[in-house]
Design a protein around this motif. Structure first.
Motif, PDB file in Angstrom:
ATOM      1  N   HIS A   1      35.796  47.107  44.605  1.00  0.00           N
ATOM      2  CA  HIS A   1      37.157  47.331  45.109  1.00  0.00           C
ATOM      3  C   HIS A   1      37.791  46.025  45.573  1.00  0.00           C
ATOM      4  O   HIS A   1      38.970  45.750  45.287  1.00  0.00           O
ATOM      5  N   ASN A   2      37.023  45.203  46.291  1.00  0.00           N
ATOM      6  CA  ASN A   2      37.553  43.927  46.774  1.00  0.00           C
ATOM      7  C   ASN A   2      37.915  42.996  45.627  1.00  0.00           C
ATOM      8  O   ASN A   2      38.957  42.325  45.653  1.00  0.00           O
TER       9      ASN A   2
ATOM     10  N   GLY B   1      34.152  35.566  38.000  1.00  0.00           N
ATOM     11  CA  GLY B   1      33.327  35.944  36.851  1.00  0.00           C
ATOM     12  C   GLY B   1      31.841  35.940  37.188  1.00  0.00           C
ATOM     13  O   GLY B   1      31.095  36.835  36.774  1.00  0.00           O
ATOM     14  N   GLU B   2      31.396  34.916  37.945  1.00  0.00           N
ATOM     15  CA  GLU B   2      29.991  34.879  38.377  1.00  0.00           C
ATOM     16  C   GLU B   2      29.672  36.055  39.293  1.00  0.00           C
ATOM     17  O   GLU B   2      28.584  36.633  39.217  1.00  0.00           O
ATOM     18  N   LYS B   3      30.628  36.410  40.143  1.00  0.00           N
ATOM     19  CA  LYS B   3      30.434  37.561  41.040  1.00  0.00           C
ATOM     20  C   LYS B   3      30.287  38.848  40.230  1.00  0.00           C
ATOM     21  O   LYS B   3      29.465  39.715  40.554  1.00  0.00           O
ATOM     22  N   ILE B   4      31.075  38.962  39.171  1.00  0.00           N
ATOM     23  CA  ILE B   4      31.003  40.155  38.322  1.00  0.00           C
ATOM     24  C   ILE B   4      29.653  40.222  37.613  1.00  0.00           C
ATOM     25  O   ILE B   4      29.057  41.304  37.480  1.00  0.00           O
ATOM     26  N   GLU B   5      29.131  39.072  37.155  1.00  0.00           N
ATOM     27  CA  GLU B   5      27.818  39.059  36.510  1.00  0.00           C
ATOM     28  C   GLU B   5      26.713  39.486  37.490  1.00  0.00           C
ATOM     29  O   GLU B   5      25.787  40.224  37.117  1.00  0.00           O
TER      30      GLU B   5
ATOM     31  N   ASP C   1      32.304  35.413  51.105  1.00  0.00           N
ATOM     32  CA  ASP C   1      32.746  36.657  51.747  1.00  0.00           C
ATOM     33  C   ASP C   1      33.801  37.399  50.929  1.00  0.00           C
ATOM     34  O   ASP C   1      34.370  38.398  51.397  1.00  0.00           O
ATOM     35  N   ASN C   2      34.066  36.915  49.698  1.00  0.00           N
ATOM     36  CA  ASN C   2      34.971  37.595  48.770  1.00  0.00           C
ATOM     37  C   ASN C   2      36.373  37.769  49.366  1.00  0.00           C
ATOM     38  O   ASN C   2      37.012  38.800  49.193  1.00  0.00           O
ATOM     39  N   GLU C   3      36.848  36.733  50.068  1.00  0.00           N
ATOM     40  CA  GLU C   3      38.177  36.774  50.669  1.00  0.00           C
ATOM     41  C   GLU C   3      39.107  35.836  49.901  1.00  0.00           C
ATOM     42  O   GLU C   3      38.693  34.787  49.423  1.00  0.00           O
ATOM     43  N   ILE C   4      40.371  36.242  49.812  1.00  0.00           N
ATOM     44  CA  ILE C   4      41.350  35.462  49.061  1.00  0.00           C
ATOM     45  C   ILE C   4      42.600  35.263  49.906  1.00  0.00           C
ATOM     46  O   ILE C   4      42.962  36.112  50.721  1.00  0.00           O
TER      47      ILE C   4
END
Length: 346
Positions: free
Chosen positions: A208-209, A185-189, A115-118
């Motif tokens: 943005h997230n 990095g995997e998310k960016i790919e 969910d791209n939460e930090i």
């Protein structure tokens, strides 16, 4: 529930942050070059330090009970300002060197790639000559690998002193940064692949997230560079062989910071590509609408002429007047369309 210390003296010990565990745990590792013993304390005052080569690692999980911090402070002569910093979980990473202890405060990052939460929690270190206190907000597995090494026979950790154990724990936190940046990095790919297929508003939200998450990580990691550098210089000045390990840890932090900056640049480029693609799509739409409007301008002009209600307009009485005008309008529209196509305007 958060508490604030507005108006109180600077040395007032007030818990600030979210209560992340109900029961406070005090875990003790008592070790030397031959043995390692592990046990749990109910009261920090029950800890007995032996006058031999035994080292002690006291792991305190949960920071909301201020009485434990006060007991540690009075028993080991720790300045109230340091105890206040430990109780403040919103404090920035910092280093404080005193005659008896080295105090380090840093952030442990938690990241969910699904969910791209930090999120983050505070970890504090009080490093003495034979004793190490670590303070965590909640129970987690960040130090499990170090604990397994301590429990193992002939472990390198037991052959060294508290400073090497401190290095190993700090290295575990930095390794967690590597893992998180690898997930990002995997998310960016994945985003790059989506950008090739065709970006959408969801892609922009993810970018943005990710940028916000990287800024969050950068705030946590950037002060560590100066903290570890000062710590490495202090150890090196004391002619301690552990200094080379802290130098290696410093290099790892520099690599983490470089990775963060690289990923931020990639996301900035991807955002530029997204905005450019949206602009190109908008230009294509406007171009099509402009061509359609341009074609209809002369047709509208002709139809407006014959829409005037003058009595003497001879074409109105012609038998073939209507088909002729329609043919003329069709030829004009078709000619303009062919002209635009020859110019490769669409």
């Amino acid at each position: 529930m958060k508490k604030k210390s507005y108006g109180l003296p600077a040395e007032s010990i007030v818990f600030i942050g979210e209560k992340k565990t109900e029961k406070i745990s005090i875990n003790v590792f008592e070790f030397n070059s031959d043995t390692c013993k592990e046990y749990i304390l109910e009261d920090i005052n029950d800890l007995r330090i032996k006058e031999d080569d035994t080292n002690y690692w006291i792991e305190i999980i949960g920071l909301h009970d201020i009485s434990i911090l006060e007991d540690i402070g009075s028993k080991y002569n720790i300045h109230p300002l340091i105890l206040a910093d430990i109780a403040n979980t919103e404090h920035f990473p910092k280093l404080e060197i005193t005659p008896d202890f080295v105090f380090i405060e840093l952030k442990l990052i938690h990241y969910s790639s699904s969910d791209n939460e930090i999120d983050s929690e505070q970890i504090a270190f009080l490093i003495g000559e034979k004793i190490l206190f670590t303070f965590l907000e909640s129970q987690n597995d960040i130090f499990n690998f170090v604990k397994e090494r301590l429990r193992g026979k002939h472990s390198k950790l037991t052959n060294y002193n508290i400073e090497f154990l401190s290095y190993s724990l700090l290295d575990s936190v930095v390794d967690k940064y590597y893992i998180i940046l690898g997930d990002i990095g995997e998310k960016i790919e994945e985003l790059e692949d989506e950008m090739l297929k065709g970006p959408n508003t969801k892609t922009m939200d993810i970018i943005h997230n990710l940028k916000r998450n990287l800024i969050f990580i950068r705030k946590a990691v950037w002060p560590l560079r100066e903290i570890i550098r000062k710590l490495e210089m202090d150890i090196r000045d004391n002619h301690n062989a552990i200094g080379i390990y802290y130098k290696d840890l410093y290099d790892h932090i520099i690599q983490v910071i470089d990775t963060i900056e690289t990923q931020r640049e990639l996301l900035a480029e991807m955002m530029d590509i997204y905005l450019s693609s949206v602009s190109f799509k908008l230009n294509d739409i406007i171009k099509v609408l402009t061509i359609i409007s341009t074609i209809f301008i002369p047709l509208t002009f002709i139809s407006s002429i014959y829409g005037m209600n003058f009595h003497y307009m001879p074409e109105l009485t012609w038998k073939w007047g209507y088909p002729l005008i329609m043919l003329i309008m069709f030829m004009i529209g078709f000619s303009m369309l062919m002209f635009f196509k020859r110019k490769k305007w669409f």
